[in-house]
Scaffold this active site. Structure first.
Site, mmCIF file in Angstrom:
data_model
loop_
_atom_site.group_PDB
_atom_site.id
_atom_site.type_symbol
_atom_site.label_atom_id
_atom_site.label_comp_id
_atom_site.label_asym_id
_atom_site.label_seq_id
_atom_site.Cartn_x
_atom_site.Cartn_y
_atom_site.Cartn_z
ATOM 1 C CG PHE A 131 42.670 46.211 41.949
ATOM 2 C CD1 PHE A 131 43.748 46.154 42.823
ATOM 3 C CD2 PHE A 131 42.614 45.301 40.907
ATOM 4 C CE1 PHE A 131 44.740 45.190 42.680
ATOM 5 C CE2 PHE A 131 43.602 44.332 40.749
ATOM 6 C CZ PHE A 131 44.666 44.272 41.638
ATOM 7 C CG ASP A 218 40.223 48.306 34.929
ATOM 8 O OD1 ASP A 218 39.725 47.248 34.492
ATOM 9 O OD2 ASP A 218 41.169 48.332 35.742
ATOM 10 C CE LYS A 247 40.103 39.791 37.880
ATOM 11 N NZ LYS A 247 40.563 41.168 38.060
HETATM 12 C C1 LIG Z 1 41.773 41.879 38.151
HETATM 13 C C2 LIG Z 1 41.781 43.312 37.775
HETATM 14 C C3 LIG Z 1 42.927 43.932 37.241
HETATM 15 C C4 LIG Z 1 44.259 43.223 37.132
HETATM 16 O O1 LIG Z 1 44.218 42.106 36.310
HETATM 17 P P1 LIG Z 1 45.444 41.054 36.343
HETATM 18 O O2 LIG Z 1 45.101 40.091 35.260
HETATM 19 O O3 LIG Z 1 45.447 40.449 37.706
HETATM 20 O O4 LIG Z 1 46.680 41.814 36.082
HETATM 21 C C5 LIG Z 1 42.826 45.251 36.862
HETATM 22 N N1 LIG Z 1 41.677 45.933 36.991
HETATM 23 C C6 LIG Z 1 40.559 45.378 37.507
HETATM 24 C C7 LIG Z 1 39.309 46.193 37.611
HETATM 25 C C8 LIG Z 1 40.578 44.057 37.931
HETATM 26 O O5 LIG Z 1 39.483 43.519 38.470
#
Ligand SMILES: *Cc1c(COP(=O)(O)O)cnc(C)c1O
Length: 402
Positions: A131, A218, A247
């Protein structure tokens, strides 16, 4: 509560509860009912709700200066960039407002890196069940066909391989000369709490060095202490070329960062990337305060201790549960996989246990408690989850007899 009467796009299907106040690990709804928060706004409010020092710095900075634009130097942005680079071994930072935007930045760096190497059609290796966000590029990088459905044609720059499978990456390298980068989560959060093995990450690092690819981590969900280290990749003792954060960085105040080093550190020239709100004085000062608190209270160490307690407690309480397939995680990222769909548990946890959880990949309960929990609160999460799951047992026993 009829959702159809609302003027909101139906991108979400929210639970009917609406919280009006929070403090630490607790939330209160409109009726004054208290809830225990085991999800922290999906790994955002790591310092808990309404942290007094965060509230104070927001208030003070809001009374001084919110926004000037990146047309001008922003002192708090420079300080935050230095802080993040010092703690991560990275060299440069770009600030934006969401995780997807940080990953877009990383993907643009990968393309620039490829073109610098004369690769006409740069390809980025991404993982099954990954994701990375909801924008068109990050959606294409995301490994979830259901989320992608309806949005084609997707950006064709990605090559997908299974997670934790180094042979698959070696094969991709042998078949596709256009690869320029690998994008990977150290722990897949939305993907069901899957932890990358340290050996796998080290081998990825070696492959990237060998081929001149950028290793892009990420760390949006796993980063900033949650896994028991400041960054998830540190469990493997490696350093990425690019890393994205979001986050927990503002504890709920929107801010995200893309950090880079080495070949990736200076790829942008002025005019190639930007963000109106990105790196504004308020967001950057809040993030500096969040980092101050995390360091002072050594919350990455707390996440390791509390995470072991949570995992151990759940394993003890649920090891014999007929519907539990696996309990896994790293630090305070924990998943409980069931042998059946369990989306309805989110609602039942709220109603019956006054507990906030989420379910990901249809069958996995995901727990992401704030890093400021104490031991009793962790034990309380275990108790409430056990109670929540006991009727599933009865249901299952009953239905297997009938
Ligand atoms: C939440 C998340 C995203 C996306 O972040 P947004 O602030 O919602 O755009 C991307 N990568 C990972 C691993 C995430 O947990």
């Amino acid at each position: 509560m009829p959702h159809t009467s609302s003027h909101l796009m139906r991108a979400y299907a929210p639970q009917p509860v609406s919280f009006i106040r929070g403090s630490g690990v607790h939330l209160w709804d409109e009726q004054g009912v208290e809830y225990l928060d085991a999800i922290a706004g999906v790994a955002v409010t790591s310092l808990g709700h309404a942290h007094p020092e965060v509230t104070a710095v927001i208030t003070e900075q809001a009374g001084m200066l919110l926004h000037t634009s990146n047309v001008f130097r922003i002192d708090w942005q420079e300080r935050l960039g230095e802080r993040l680079c010092t703690m991560s071994g990275m060299e440069t930072a770009f600030f934006c407002n969401s995780g997807a935007e940080a990953n877009e930045t990383a993907l643009k760096l990968a393309k620039l890196h490829g073109h610098r190497k004369q690769v006409a059609q740069p390809k980025i290796v991404v993982m099954e069940n990954a994701f990375h966000g909801r924008t068109l590029a990050t959606l294409a990088a995301t490994g979830n066909p259901a989320a992608q459905h309806g949005f084609g044609p997707l950006l064709p720059s990605f090559l997908r391989v299974p997670y934790n499978d180094i042979e698959a990456v070696r094969q991709a390298a042998a078949q596709e000369p256009g690869i320029v980068a690998v994008l990977i989560e150290p722990v897949q959060g939305e993907g069901g709490i899957r932890v990358a093995s340290p050996d796998y990450l080290r081998e990825l690092r070696t492959l990237c060095d060998q081929y001149g690819w950028l290793l892009m981590l990420d760390e949006i969900q796993a980063g900033l202490g949650r896994t028991g280290a400041w960054f998830g990749h540190q469990h493997a003792g490696i350093t990425p070329d690019v890393m994205t954060l979001a986050k927990a960085l503002g504890n709920g105040f929107p801010i995200a960062a893309c950090l880079a080093r080495g070949a990736a550190a200076d790829l942008f020239s002025p005019g190639q990337h930007g963000s109106t709100f990105g790196g504004n004085p308020l967001a950057c000062r809040v993030a500096c305060t969040v980092l101050d608190i995390m360091f002072r209270d050594q919350l990455q160490e707390r996440a390791a201790v509390l995470g072991a307690r949570l995992l151990g407690g759940l394993q003890e309480a649920l090891s014999d549960h007929p519907n539990v397939i696996s309990i896994r995680g790293q630090g305070l990222m924990v998943g409980i996989e069931l042998n059946q769909s369990c989306g309805e548990l989110v609602r039942r946890a709220l109603d019956e246990q006054h507990l906030l959880i989420t379910v990901t990949r249809d069958t996995t309960i995901r727990l992401l408690p704030p890093l400021v929990c104490n031991e009793e609160q962790i034990d309380d999460i275990v108790v409430r989850i056990s109670r929540l799951l006991s009727p599933v047992t009865r249901y299952s026993v009953h239905s297997s007899k009938s």
